[in-house]
Design a protein around this motif. Structure first.
Motif, short mmCIF file in Angstrom:
data_model
loop_
_atom_site.label_atom_id
_atom_site.label_comp_id
_atom_site.label_asym_id
_atom_site.label_seq_id
_atom_site.Cartn_x
_atom_site.Cartn_y
_atom_site.Cartn_z
N VAL A 48 -5.46 16.99 6.91
CA VAL A 48 -5.03 18.10 6.03
C VAL A 48 -5.50 17.86 4.61
N ALA A 49 -5.65 18.94 3.84
CA ALA A 49 -6.06 18.83 2.43
C ALA A 49 -4.89 18.22 1.66
N SER A 50 -5.03 16.93 1.36
CA SER A 50 -3.88 16.18 0.84
C SER A 50 -3.73 16.31 -0.67
N SER A 51 -4.69 16.99 -1.33
CA SER A 51 -4.48 17.24 -2.76
C SER A 51 -3.26 18.16 -2.92
N ASP A 52 -2.91 18.86 -1.86
CA ASP A 52 -1.65 19.61 -1.83
C ASP A 52 -0.73 18.84 -0.87
N TRP A 55 -5.15 8.00 5.70
CA TRP A 55 -6.36 7.28 5.26
C TRP A 55 -6.37 7.15 3.75
N TRP A 56 -7.33 6.40 3.27
CA TRP A 56 -7.38 6.05 1.84
C TRP A 56 -6.13 5.28 1.41
N SER A 57 -5.63 4.44 2.30
CA SER A 57 -4.48 3.61 1.96
C SER A 57 -5.00 2.37 1.23
N SER A 58 -5.08 2.47 -0.11
CA SER A 58 -5.69 1.39 -0.89
C SER A 58 -4.84 0.13 -0.80
N GLY A 59 -5.51 -0.98 -0.64
CA GLY A 59 -4.82 -2.28 -0.60
C GLY A 59 -4.43 -2.69 0.80
N ARG A 97 -11.79 10.36 -10.25
CA ARG A 97 -11.86 11.83 -10.33
C ARG A 97 -11.30 12.48 -9.06
N ILE A 98 -11.13 11.66 -8.01
CA ILE A 98 -10.55 12.18 -6.74
C ILE A 98 -9.18 11.54 -6.47
N ALA A 99 -9.12 10.20 -6.58
CA ALA A 99 -7.85 9.50 -6.28
C ALA A 99 -6.78 9.94 -7.27
N ASP A 100 -5.52 9.89 -6.84
CA ASP A 100 -4.40 10.37 -7.67
C ASP A 100 -4.52 11.87 -7.97
N GLY A 101 -5.21 12.58 -7.10
CA GLY A 101 -5.36 14.04 -7.28
C GLY A 101 -6.69 14.37 -7.92
N PRO A 102 -7.47 15.29 -7.30
CA PRO A 102 -8.77 15.66 -7.85
C PRO A 102 -8.64 16.36 -9.21
N ASP A 103 -9.72 16.29 -10.01
CA ASP A 103 -9.74 16.92 -11.35
C ASP A 103 -9.20 18.35 -11.32
N GLU A 104 -9.69 19.10 -10.31
CA GLU A 104 -9.37 20.54 -10.28
C GLU A 104 -7.86 20.77 -10.18
N VAL A 105 -7.17 19.90 -9.44
CA VAL A 105 -5.73 20.09 -9.25
C VAL A 105 -5.00 19.89 -10.58
N HIS A 106 -5.46 18.91 -11.35
CA HIS A 106 -4.82 18.68 -12.66
C HIS A 106 -5.11 19.83 -13.62
N MET A 107 -6.33 20.40 -13.52
CA MET A 107 -6.65 21.55 -14.38
C MET A 107 -5.83 22.77 -13.96
N TYR A 108 -5.70 22.93 -12.66
CA TYR A 108 -4.94 24.05 -12.09
C TYR A 108 -3.49 23.99 -12.59
N GLN A 109 -2.92 22.77 -12.57
CA GLN A 109 -1.52 22.65 -12.98
C GLN A 109 -1.36 22.72 -14.50
N ALA A 157 0.85 -1.20 0.00
CA ALA A 157 0.00 0.00 0.00
C ALA A 157 0.88 1.24 0.00
N PHE A 158 0.29 2.37 -0.43
CA PHE A 158 1.01 3.64 -0.52
C PHE A 158 0.29 4.63 0.40
N LEU A 159 0.98 5.10 1.44
CA LEU A 159 0.34 5.92 2.47
C LEU A 159 0.80 7.38 2.37
N MET A 160 -0.02 8.17 1.66
CA MET A 160 0.30 9.59 1.57
C MET A 160 -0.82 10.43 2.22
N THR A 161 -2.05 10.20 1.80
CA THR A 161 -3.18 11.06 2.19
C THR A 161 -3.46 11.00 3.70
N GLU A 162 -3.82 12.16 4.26
CA GLU A 162 -4.10 12.24 5.70
C GLU A 162 -5.47 12.88 5.94
C1 LIG Z 1 -10.91 5.33 -3.69
C2 LIG Z 1 -9.72 6.15 -3.33
C3 LIG Z 1 -8.48 5.55 -3.27
C4 LIG Z 1 -7.36 6.27 -2.86
N1 LIG Z 1 -6.15 5.65 -2.72
C5 LIG Z 1 -5.12 6.29 -2.13
C6 LIG Z 1 -3.91 5.62 -1.79
O1 LIG Z 1 -3.75 4.42 -2.06
N2 LIG Z 1 -2.94 6.31 -1.12
C7 LIG Z 1 -3.09 7.63 -0.79
O2 LIG Z 1 -2.17 8.19 -0.19
N3 LIG Z 1 -4.22 8.31 -1.12
C8 LIG Z 1 -5.24 7.67 -1.76
N4 LIG Z 1 -6.41 8.34 -2.06
C9 LIG Z 1 -6.55 9.71 -1.62
C10 LIG Z 1 -6.59 10.73 -2.73
O3 LIG Z 1 -5.35 10.81 -3.40
C11 LIG Z 1 -7.02 12.06 -2.08
O4 LIG Z 1 -8.35 11.89 -1.62
C12 LIG Z 1 -6.91 13.22 -3.03
O5 LIG Z 1 -5.57 13.54 -3.31
C13 LIG Z 1 -7.59 14.49 -2.46
O6 LIG Z 1 -7.12 14.78 -1.18
P1 LIG Z 1 -8.21 15.07 -0.02
O7 LIG Z 1 -9.14 13.91 0.04
O8 LIG Z 1 -7.47 15.44 1.21
O9 LIG Z 1 -9.06 16.27 -0.55
P2 LIG Z 1 -8.75 17.84 -0.32
O10 LIG Z 1 -7.31 18.11 -0.55
O11 LIG Z 1 -9.34 18.23 0.97
O12 LIG Z 1 -9.55 18.49 -1.52
C14 LIG Z 1 -10.99 18.55 -1.51
C15 LIG Z 1 -11.47 19.24 -2.75
O13 LIG Z 1 -10.97 20.57 -2.83
C16 LIG Z 1 -10.96 20.98 -4.18
N5 LIG Z 1 -9.63 21.47 -4.55
C17 LIG Z 1 -8.42 21.08 -4.09
N6 LIG Z 1 -7.43 21.73 -4.73
C18 LIG Z 1 -8.00 22.53 -5.64
C19 LIG Z 1 -7.52 23.44 -6.63
N7 LIG Z 1 -6.22 23.61 -6.83
N8 LIG Z 1 -8.44 24.11 -7.39
C20 LIG Z 1 -9.78 23.91 -7.20
N9 LIG Z 1 -10.28 23.06 -6.29
C21 LIG Z 1 -9.42 22.38 -5.53
C22 LIG Z 1 -11.33 19.75 -5.02
O14 LIG Z 1 -12.70 19.77 -5.34
C23 LIG Z 1 -11.01 18.61 -4.06
O15 LIG Z 1 -11.69 17.42 -4.38
C24 LIG Z 1 -7.51 7.64 -2.53
C25 LIG Z 1 -8.77 8.26 -2.63
C26 LIG Z 1 -9.86 7.53 -3.02
C27 LIG Z 1 -11.20 8.20 -3.07
#
Ligand SMILES: Cc1cc2nc3c(=O)[nH]c(=O)nc-3n(C[C@H](O)[C@H](O)[C@H](O)COP(=O)(O)OP(=O)(O)OC[C@H]3O[C@@H](n4cnc5c(N)ncnc54)[C@H](O)[C@@H]3O)c2cc1C
Length: 403
Positions: free
Chosen positions: A141-145, A167-171, A379-391, A133-138
């Motif tokens: 904190v907003a882990s998309s950053d 959390w979201w530690s798949s596998g 659309r959320i895992a591996d970074g939400p859509d918005e983050v990829h559009m932002y970059q 498993a790969f443990l990054m998200t917490e």
């Molecule tokens: C099924 C599943 C499997 C996953 N597997 C793993 C895994 O194996 N290991 C792991 O470490 N993580 C995993 N993840 C976590 C995933 O990578 C994170 O959920 C994701 O990166 C978003 O982080 P967050 O949940 O903290 O959302 P947040 O960072 O809190 O973001 C919430 C929302 O804010 C908005 N937002 C954020 N940034 C921007 C921006 N720049 N512009 C506009 N809007 C924005 C978006 O709408 C975003 O969805 C998994 C998630 C899911 C759902």
């Protein structure tokens, strides 16, 4: 760009299709019927399928030829259509040792691991004996950053001590999962992108506590699952640190390019399978005195879906081709584009197929609900859509003004 597949890729596509027909598809429905009593258990035939896939040379095909002897020798472009075929049956990729997050983790061990890491973890992963498993998200904190990550990795003589909550530690719920790659901070005073490091943590290390499985739209994705995990004073040898302190982002960048192509091609397989099911269903059923296929709105939905799938397929193949030629860095804009386009396309196409199936479409009698869920979660895992559009938006503006 030349999208003619090589002879080897075509031969493997044929082999994989007949493997799926023979072994996987007949069991699709049983596999999705996990009950409370068999949750976190393997589907009984999985080990049998893995042995058969290995014997047929359908094993570890994801690992690109740049990895030398470890790799079966395919390019990303040659592998892409194989991932599409696997995507027609969710979870079948495990039978070929081609499933996330192991694929990304194996790339990390192969690229950045020491010989000792490789013997201990890469070899059993490549043999399909363990999972990871790969443990990054917490949760806190907003882990998309990922610069927000707070887990601490602190040196104490010849060990590192790790504290944090993931959390979201798949596998991680999978009984075969034996090792984690954990991202945390080794130096909070360093520049923003040099604070993070990655470290290997065996799952059975004291202080690792699986808190609970998280569900995705009410499914636990058994037996892999997505775990919430607490790390309390977890001690591992200092030699478990990958690449060096402060190099976590560098590893993360290297890990993600081909993995996005794999997800997207599997999603294209799911969307194509959904459209195939839709076409069959509307040709069979009648309403208001004619076959459902003869309503204009249904034909438009079918035509639109086919166009969207084909656009997404070409975009993803172009991305795979660019990674082969210029590496993940050279293909970064296309990698962002496929991540933005393909999961949304899958949700749209599958939703039309669900609608055309009526009540059956939302039930367990077709794989449509699981295809839709896969599109939606990517659309959320591996970074939400918005983050990829932002970059991507930032990259395109920078490229335009630097010309
Ligand atoms: C099924 C599943 C499997 C996953 N597997 C793993 C895994 O194996 N290991 C792991 O470490 N993580 C995993 N993840 C976590 C995933 O990578 C994170 O959920 C994701 O990166 C978003 O982080 P967050 O949940 O903290 O959302 P947040 O960072 O809190 O973001 C919430 C929302 O804010 C908005 N937002 C954020 N940034 C921007 C921006 N720049 N512009 C506009 N809007 C924005 C978006 O709408 C975003 O969805 C998994 C998630 C899911 C759902």
């Amino acid at each position: 760009m030349n999208f003619d597949f090589t002879e080897r890729s075509i031969e493997l596509q044929e082999k994989l299709k007949s493997f799926m027909e023979q072994h996987i598809y007949p069991h699709d429905r049983d596999r999705s019927q996990f009950q409370q009593e068999n949750l976190w258990q393997h589907y009984p035939k999985m080990e049998e399928w893995k042995a058969a896939a290995k014997a047929e040379g359908l094993w570890n095909l994801f690992l690109p030829k740049g990895y030398g002897d470890l790799s079966p020798g395919l390019t990303n472009l040659e592998y892409a259509p194989l991932a599409e075929i696997m995507g027609r049956s969710r979870g079948s990729d495990e039978a070929f040792n081609c499933s996330a997050p192991d694929t990304g983790n194996m790339e990390v061990f192969a690229k950045y691991g020491t010989p000792a890491h490789q013997i201990k973890w890469l070899t059993p992963l490549m043999n399909g004996e363990i999972r990871s498993a790969f443990l990054m998200t917490e949760p806190d904190v907003a882990s998309s950053d990922a610069t927000n990550i707070e887990t601490s990795i602190v040196k104490d003589e010849d060990e590192y001590v790790i504290n944090g909550r993931k959390w979201w530690s798949s596998g991680a719920m999978n009984p075969s999962c034996k090792v984690f790659i954990v991202m945390g901070k080794t130096d909070t005073s360093a520049p923003r992108h040099s604070q993070q490091s990655m470290i290997i943590v065996p799952k059975d290390t004291p202080g690792v506590e699986i808190i609970r499985p998280l569900s995705v739209y009410s499914s636990f994705d058994s037996p892999e699952g997505h775990a919430e995990i607490k790390l309390t004073n977890v001690r591992v040898p200092a030699s478990n640190l990958l690449l060096g302190e402060g190099r976590g982002f560098e590893i993360a960048q290297g890990r993600l390019g081909p993995g996005r192509v794999h997800h997207c091609m599997r999603l294209i397989g799911a969307a194509q399978a959904a459209l195939d099911l839709m076409c069959k269903r509307v040709a069979e059923r009648e309403a208001f005195g004619r076959k459902i296929k003869d309503f204009s709105s249904i034909r438009q939905h079918i035509a639109k879906s086919a166009c969207e799938i084909e656009q997404a397929r070409f975009l993803t193949l172009a991305c795979a081709d660019k990674i082969d030629k210029y590496g993940a860095k050279g293909a970064k804009n296309l990698i962002a584009m496929i991540k933005i386009v393909v999961p949304q396309m899958t949700c749209d196409v599958v939703d039309r197929a669900i609608q055309a199936h009526g009540g059956m479409g939302v039930s367990q009698d077709t794989p449509l609900a699981s295809y839709w869920t896969y599109g939606r979660l990517v659309r959320i895992a591996d970074g939400p859509d918005e983050v990829h559009m932002y970059q991507l938006g930032r990259n395109l503006v920078n490229e335009a003004i630097s010309q």
